[in-house]
Design a protein around this motif. Structure first.
Motif, short mmCIF file in Angstrom:
data_model
loop_
_atom_site.label_atom_id
_atom_site.label_comp_id
_atom_site.label_asym_id
_atom_site.label_seq_id
_atom_site.Cartn_x
_atom_site.Cartn_y
_atom_site.Cartn_z
N VAL A 458 0.85 -1.18 0.00
CA VAL A 458 0.00 0.00 0.00
C VAL A 458 0.89 1.24 0.00
N PRO A 459 0.82 2.07 -1.05
CA PRO A 459 1.65 3.29 -1.09
C PRO A 459 1.28 4.23 0.05
N LEU A 460 2.28 4.85 0.62
CA LEU A 460 2.06 5.81 1.70
C LEU A 460 2.01 7.22 1.12
N ARG A 461 1.22 8.04 1.75
CA ARG A 461 0.91 9.36 1.19
C ARG A 461 2.11 10.29 1.21
N TYR A 462 2.88 10.27 2.26
CA TYR A 462 3.93 11.28 2.43
C TYR A 462 5.21 10.81 1.74
N ASN A 463 5.25 11.02 0.42
CA ASN A 463 6.37 10.51 -0.37
C ASN A 463 7.08 11.58 -1.17
N MET A 467 10.21 14.73 2.42
CA MET A 467 9.42 14.14 3.50
C MET A 467 10.03 12.86 4.02
N LEU A 468 9.94 12.65 5.32
CA LEU A 468 10.38 11.40 5.94
C LEU A 468 9.24 10.66 6.63
N ARG A 469 8.07 11.27 6.70
CA ARG A 469 6.96 10.65 7.42
C ARG A 469 6.56 9.32 6.78
N GLY A 470 6.60 9.24 5.46
CA GLY A 470 6.24 8.00 4.80
C GLY A 470 7.26 6.90 5.02
N ILE A 471 8.54 7.19 4.80
CA ILE A 471 9.58 6.17 4.93
C ILE A 471 9.72 5.72 6.38
N ALA A 472 9.42 6.61 7.34
CA ALA A 472 9.54 6.22 8.75
C ALA A 472 8.52 5.16 9.12
N ALA A 473 7.38 5.11 8.39
CA ALA A 473 6.35 4.11 8.67
C ALA A 473 6.39 2.94 7.70
#
Length: 513
Positions: A458-463, A467-473
């Motif tokens: 599932v692609p994450l929104r913050y990409n 941004m690091l919010r996506g890769i952190a999760a």
């Protein structure tokens, strides 16, 4: 050689639109960034990874194995096969507490101290004799089996009087008789010499990561120290006058996200991080740091594009470096680069490289996985290996040559955790269907943070690149081909160099697209 030589990049296929980093130039001139009039040509993403891997493989020659005491070898990689220095076990031993017996029963118990582990073996047994024995003790010569205590009973021979009223022992001078409560099979509960291995047997191949179990095996096989590959030495140079190391952003200054992130990330890839140094936007300081570093790999952050204080290209030109990759057709992170630095006169066989990461945090992660991770993986492999073909973007062709990655797994999930043979957690591609549509770049590969959910990615929104919010999760980065991907389409996913946190993303409030 210098940067004035053409970098070994792959020509764009016919009809491909020019990369945004500059038009293709069949005869590139001096590399010095935009201010020097150079327009670099971007390399396709799979070939950029292949080039990084070739660079690491070429630098292995000057790296000699080192012998480390067992207590210091955990997590390192064996430089050669682990061969047994002794038979295991090195003598016939008892696998259970009980009785060493000779021949068929019943047996007369010899009146002597039990045979214990770590002690010399007892005198040879004659047929019809038994002696107490402990687990791990050497079995006496003549032993045909070990009878477990719980499968036996002792009794006083008839005619020798009653047992002691309190202890149940026979009269002094009497000899106990041992009887088996179940069938005794020859050789039972005896570990014969060499059962596990013989001296000289290969126990583990070169390239095995030293785990606690490997340490135990090595000790059992007679090792006090292990020959291991040296960890690649990495130095990180953080560029930018706008970066704060503490406090809240203010007055145009922002927190340095890459300094705290890159060291642990590179260490997770198996590197020995010597230092993280903050250089700012000082070209002379950068030149001194690059040319003075003793690291196998120098990693810089920022300064690879064409901005007014982007000094990396000019510094590399002045240092006599050779660009191997100058821009990659990937988003985020297309201004990344890879260069071979000049030789150290004191260590002429020592080949050094520099990976220039973009300054935006997610773009820097893209550069880590594209260039730094394959180079470090190749540096830590023992000897040479035959590599499988690199994975190509759908709709493109890849010319034959050295590869970049292992073949992607077709399993609908990440690769299973490796055992003793696993290496440091270098990002490994696996295939998984993507749940939702993923927008792509018209001409470039995209790396998009994803999380596994219900058998899909599932692609994450913050990409975005900053941004690091996506890769952190995220559990990994999906490799999205030019043009994007439709729901259900299988994509390669790059694993991250740490165990996934299954099920943690929704609890963290991460947003799905």
């Amino acid at each position: 050689m210098s940067l004035k030589e053409p970098p070994p990049v792959v020509p764009a296929p016919p009809g491909d639109a020019p990369d945004s980093t500059g038009p293709a130039d069949e005869n590139p001139g001096p590399v010095g960034g935009a201010k020097a009039g150079h327009a670099h040509r971007a390399t396709a993403w799979p070939e950029a990874r292949a080039a990084a891997r070739r660079a690491g493989a070429g630098a292995r020659a000057g790296r000699e194995p080192s012998g480390l005491p067992l207590r210091e070898a955990l997590g390192r990689v064996l430089a050669g096969p682990l061969t047994a220095l002794a038979d295991l076990p090195s003598f016939d031993t008892s696998a259970m507490d009980g009785w060493a017996v000779a021949g068929p029963g019943p047996w007369h118990v010899r009146e002597e101290t039990a045979v214990l582990a770590g002690h010399a073996p007892a005198a040879a047994l004659a047929t019809g004799e038994a002696v107490r024995i402990a687990t791990g003790a050497p079995v006496p010569h003549g032993t045909t089996a070990v009878l477990r205590t719980e499968h036996s009973r002792t009794e006083r021979p008839r005619g020798e009087g009653p047992e002691h009223p309190r202890t149940g022992e026979p009269p002094r001078g009497g000899r106990l008789l041992l009887r088996a409560l179940r069938e005794v099979v020859g050789g039972q509960d005896i570990r014969p010499r060499g059962q596990e291995c013989r001296s000289g047997d290969e126990l583990l191949p070169a390239g095995t990561t030293v785990t606690p179990a490997v340490l135990g095996l090595a000790a059992a096989a007679g090792y006090d120290a292990l020959p291991v590959l040296p960890r690649p030495r990495v130095e990180i140079l953080v560029l930018g006058d706008e970066l704060l190391t503490a406090g809240l952003p203010h007055d145009g200054l922002i927190r340095d996200a890459l300094g705290p992130m890159l060291g642990p990330w590179l260490a997770a890839l198996g590197a020995d991080v010597l230092a993280t140094r903050r250089i700012g936007d000082d070209a002379e300081a950068l030149y001194a740091a690059v040319t003075g570093s003793t690291a196998d790999l120098v990693v810089t952050t920022g300064g690879t594009a064409a901005g007014p204080v982007d000094h990396v290209h000019r510094v590399l030109d002045k240092a006599g470096a050779v660009l191997l990759v100058d821009g990659v057709k990937v988003r985020p992170g297309h201004p990344m680069l890879l260069a071979r630095l000049g030789a150290d006169p004191a260590r002429p066989r020592h080949v050094r490289h520099l990976v220039g990461l973009p300054g935006n945090p997610l773009a820097a992660v893209s550069g880590l996985l594209t260039l730094a991770a394959p180079l470090l993986a190749a540096l830590t492999e023992p000897g040479t290996s035959t590599e499988p073909a690199p994975f190509a973007e759908p709709g493109t062709s890849t010319e034959p040559g050295p590869s970049t990655d292992p073949e992607p797994s077709t399993a609908p999930g990440p690769p299973a955790e490796s055992g003793a043979g696993s290496e440091p957690r270098t990002p490994v591609p696996y295939r998984v269907p993507v749940r939702d549509e993923v927008h792509g770049h018209p001409h470039d590969t995209r790396l998009v943070p994803v999380v596994r959910h219900g058998g899909s990615a599932v692609p994450l929104r913050y990409n975005g690149p900053a941004m690091l919010r996506g890769i952190a999760a995220a559990d990994g980065l999906a490799v999205v081909p030019p043009g994007g991907a439709r729901p259900g389409q299988e994509l390669d996913v790059l694993d991250l160099p740490w165990p996934p946190t299954a099920g943690a993303v929704p609890a963290q409030g991460a947003c799905f697209t």
